[in-house]
Enzyme design. Structure first.
Site, PDB file in Angstrom:
ATOM      1  N   ASN A   7      13.365  -7.298   2.218  1.00  0.00           N
ATOM      2  CA  ASN A   7      12.164  -7.332   1.392  1.00  0.00           C
ATOM      3  C   ASN A   7      12.562  -7.809  -0.019  1.00  0.00           C
ATOM      4  OD1 ASN A   7      10.283  -6.384  -0.602  1.00  0.00           O
ATOM      5  ND2 ASN A   7       9.328  -5.133   0.973  1.00  0.00           N
ATOM      6  N   ASP A   9      10.464  -8.190  -2.664  1.00  0.00           N
ATOM      7  CA  ASP A   9       9.454  -7.850  -3.675  1.00  0.00           C
ATOM      8  C   ASP A   9      10.054  -7.635  -5.059  1.00  0.00           C
ATOM      9  OD1 ASP A   9       7.591  -7.816  -1.655  1.00  0.00           O
ATOM     10  OD2 ASP A   9       7.301  -5.644  -1.664  1.00  0.00           O
ATOM     11  N   HIS A  10      11.221  -6.943  -5.081  1.00  0.00           N
ATOM     12  CA  HIS A  10      11.703  -6.528  -6.399  1.00  0.00           C
ATOM     13  C   HIS A  10      12.435  -7.624  -7.157  1.00  0.00           C
ATOM     14  CE1 HIS A  10       9.776  -2.864  -5.909  1.00  0.00           C
ATOM     15  NE2 HIS A  10      10.487  -2.499  -4.856  1.00  0.00           N
ATOM     16  N   ARG A  18       8.643 -10.314 -17.247  1.00  0.00           N
ATOM     17  CA  ARG A  18       8.570 -11.284 -18.347  1.00  0.00           C
ATOM     18  C   ARG A  18       7.485 -12.344 -18.132  1.00  0.00           C
ATOM     19  NH1 ARG A  18      12.994 -12.199 -21.860  1.00  0.00           N
ATOM     20  NH2 ARG A  18      13.669 -10.155 -22.497  1.00  0.00           N
ATOM     21  N   HIS A  43       5.367  -7.984   0.217  1.00  0.00           N
ATOM     22  CA  HIS A  43       4.132  -7.198   0.184  1.00  0.00           C
ATOM     23  C   HIS A  43       3.243  -7.821  -0.882  1.00  0.00           C
ATOM     24  CE1 HIS A  43       2.226  -2.893  -0.214  1.00  0.00           C
ATOM     25  NE2 HIS A  43       1.324  -3.834  -0.021  1.00  0.00           N
ATOM     26  N   ARG A  45       0.437  -7.323  -2.849  1.00  0.00           N
ATOM     27  CA  ARG A  45      -0.408  -6.177  -3.207  1.00  0.00           C
ATOM     28  C   ARG A  45      -1.706  -6.649  -3.837  1.00  0.00           C
ATOM     29  NH1 ARG A  45       2.818  -1.121  -3.280  1.00  0.00           N
ATOM     30  NH2 ARG A  45       0.903  -0.173  -4.031  1.00  0.00           N
ATOM     31  N   ARG A  49       1.231  -7.014  -8.439  1.00  0.00           N
ATOM     32  CA  ARG A  49       2.190  -6.558  -9.444  1.00  0.00           C
ATOM     33  C   ARG A  49       3.564  -7.223  -9.292  1.00  0.00           C
ATOM     34  NH1 ARG A  49       3.137  -0.374  -7.457  1.00  0.00           N
ATOM     35  NH2 ARG A  49       0.875  -0.396  -7.601  1.00  0.00           N
ATOM     36  N   HIS A  50       3.898  -7.667  -8.077  1.00  0.00           N
ATOM     37  CA  HIS A  50       5.180  -8.386  -7.951  1.00  0.00           C
ATOM     38  C   HIS A  50       4.991  -9.732  -7.236  1.00  0.00           C
ATOM     39  CE1 HIS A  50       5.100  -5.956  -4.315  1.00  0.00           C
ATOM     40  NE2 HIS A  50       5.591  -4.865  -4.883  1.00  0.00           N
ATOM     41  N   GLU A  70       3.534  -7.847   4.460  1.00  0.00           N
ATOM     42  CA  GLU A  70       2.973  -6.494   4.366  1.00  0.00           C
ATOM     43  C   GLU A  70       1.692  -6.584   3.573  1.00  0.00           C
ATOM     44  OE1 GLU A  70       5.360  -3.546   2.462  1.00  0.00           O
ATOM     45  OE2 GLU A  70       7.027  -3.957   3.800  1.00  0.00           O
ATOM     46  N   THR A 101       4.828   2.108  -1.420  1.00  0.00           N
ATOM     47  CA  THR A 101       4.009   2.644  -0.335  1.00  0.00           C
ATOM     48  C   THR A 101       4.409   4.092  -0.074  1.00  0.00           C
ATOM     49  OG1 THR A 101       4.130   0.429   0.574  1.00  0.00           O
ATOM     50  CG2 THR A 101       3.174   2.122   1.982  1.00  0.00           C
ATOM     51  N   GLU A 151       6.281   0.180  12.694  1.00  0.00           N
ATOM     52  CA  GLU A 151       7.400   0.387  11.775  1.00  0.00           C
ATOM     53  C   GLU A 151       7.374   1.852  11.384  1.00  0.00           C
ATOM     54  OE1 GLU A 151       7.832  -2.245   8.376  1.00  0.00           O
ATOM     55  OE2 GLU A 151       8.951  -0.672   7.317  1.00  0.00           O
ATOM     56  N   HIS A 191      11.941   2.025   4.697  1.00  0.00           N
ATOM     57  CA  HIS A 191      11.498   2.674   3.456  1.00  0.00           C
ATOM     58  C   HIS A 191      12.560   3.651   2.980  1.00  0.00           C
ATOM     59  CE1 HIS A 191       9.022   4.023   0.200  1.00  0.00           C
ATOM     60  NE2 HIS A 191       8.200   3.042   0.496  1.00  0.00           N
ATOM     61  N   GLY A 213      14.547  -3.167   1.231  1.00  0.00           N
ATOM     62  CA  GLY A 213      14.335  -3.954   0.027  1.00  0.00           C
ATOM     63  C   GLY A 213      15.047  -3.416  -1.189  1.00  0.00           C
ATOM     64  N   HIS A 214      14.565  -2.290  -1.699  1.00  0.00           N
ATOM     65  CA  HIS A 214      14.997  -1.822  -3.018  1.00  0.00           C
ATOM     66  C   HIS A 214      16.513  -1.660  -3.136  1.00  0.00           C
ATOM     67  CE1 HIS A 214      15.416   1.056  -6.384  1.00  0.00           C
ATOM     68  NE2 HIS A 214      14.480   0.287  -6.901  1.00  0.00           N
TER      69      HIS A 214
END
Ligand code: PXP
Length: 237
Positions: A7, A9-10, A18, A43, A45, A49-50, A70, A101, A151, A191, A213-214
């Site tokens: 993932n 996303d981050h 920025r 994802h 959203r 936001r990302h 997602e 999530t 999942e 997750h 992901g994270h």
């Protein structure tokens, strides 16, 4: 061997801090694929936001493995998924205030709505996964709703405060995965998985794929930092 979907996303979270154009999650996805990822997850959203719409469209053109989108089960997302055609759609619950999530989708409590929503996704030619807690009732409902994949939410396991609880929650995940497979569902999980808590899953056949992901993006920042500083020093020397 179990597969790993990454993932990104981050990567986009850092870019959006920025509102600029780097780092680009599309580039990150290509690097993750070169390293062996079996798929790329984003994802999109509701509040953007990302990941942005532009990211999703470019990823559809560039991802060579599988693109897993997602999304929340909304009319807007149905239209986007039907047009972009990711390889897999993962339906997740989404709340604006949450950092990530927070829980699995309540499939059993929204069965009629989700049956209809999945029917529309399938009419658009899309394969569907439902992100749910490791609970037999939710798994049965996912099957009834017409999902091909579930999942299983590993968040509670990942946050277990001691080893006994972690083992108990891991056993619940195993039991849930076996139950889902006995119904003919394909099973992935994710997750909160990281370089420590993943070890219990090693060699387990119950899970076909991991969605992480994270922790991977966090590690990439740290293992890449020395090189990044050296490169900048070389430029200013
Ligand atoms: N699976 C789902 C459905 C998620 O919503 C997330 C978080 O975006 C993940 C997996 C990955 O979780 P993490 O970023 O904690 O690895």
């Amino acid at each position: 061997m179990a597969k790993l979907e990454v993932n990104v996303d981050h990567v986009a979270t850092v870019r959006q801090a920025r509102l600029t154009d780097e780092p680009d999650p599309v580039t990150a996805a290509a690097l993750a694929e070169l390293a062996g990822a079996s798929g790329i997850i984003v994802h999109l959203r509701e509040d953007r936001r990302h990941i942005q719409d532009r990211d999703l469209r470019l990823l559809r053109q560039t991802v060579k493995t599988r693109l897993n989108l997602e999304m929340a089960a909304t009319a807007e997302m149905l239209a986007i998924a039907s047009e972009v055609k990711p390889d897999l759609v993962t339906l997740v619950p989404e709340k604006r205030e949450e950092l990530t999530t927070e829980g699995g989708l309540n499939v059993a409590g929204n069965l009629d709505f989700l049956k209809d929503y999945l029917r529309k996704l399938k009419e658009a030619g899309l394969e569907v996964s439902l992100f749910i807690d490791p609970d037999h009732g939710q798994i049965n409902a996912a099957k009834e709703a017409g999902a091909g994949w579930v999942e299983l939410h590993t968040g509670a396991y990942a946050e277990a405060e001691n080893e006994d609880r972690a083992q108990r929650l891991f056993d619940e995940l195993l039991d849930a995965a076996r139950h889902a497979r006995s119904l003919g569902l394909r099973v992935k999980c994710g997750h909160g998985l990281n370089y420590t808590n993943i070890t219990r899953f090693r060699g387990r056949q119950e899970f076909e794929e991991f969605s992480i992901g994270h922790s991977i993006i966090s590690r990439a920042v740290l293992v890449g930092l020395e090189r990044a500083v050296r490169e900048m020093l070389n430029l200013i020397a």
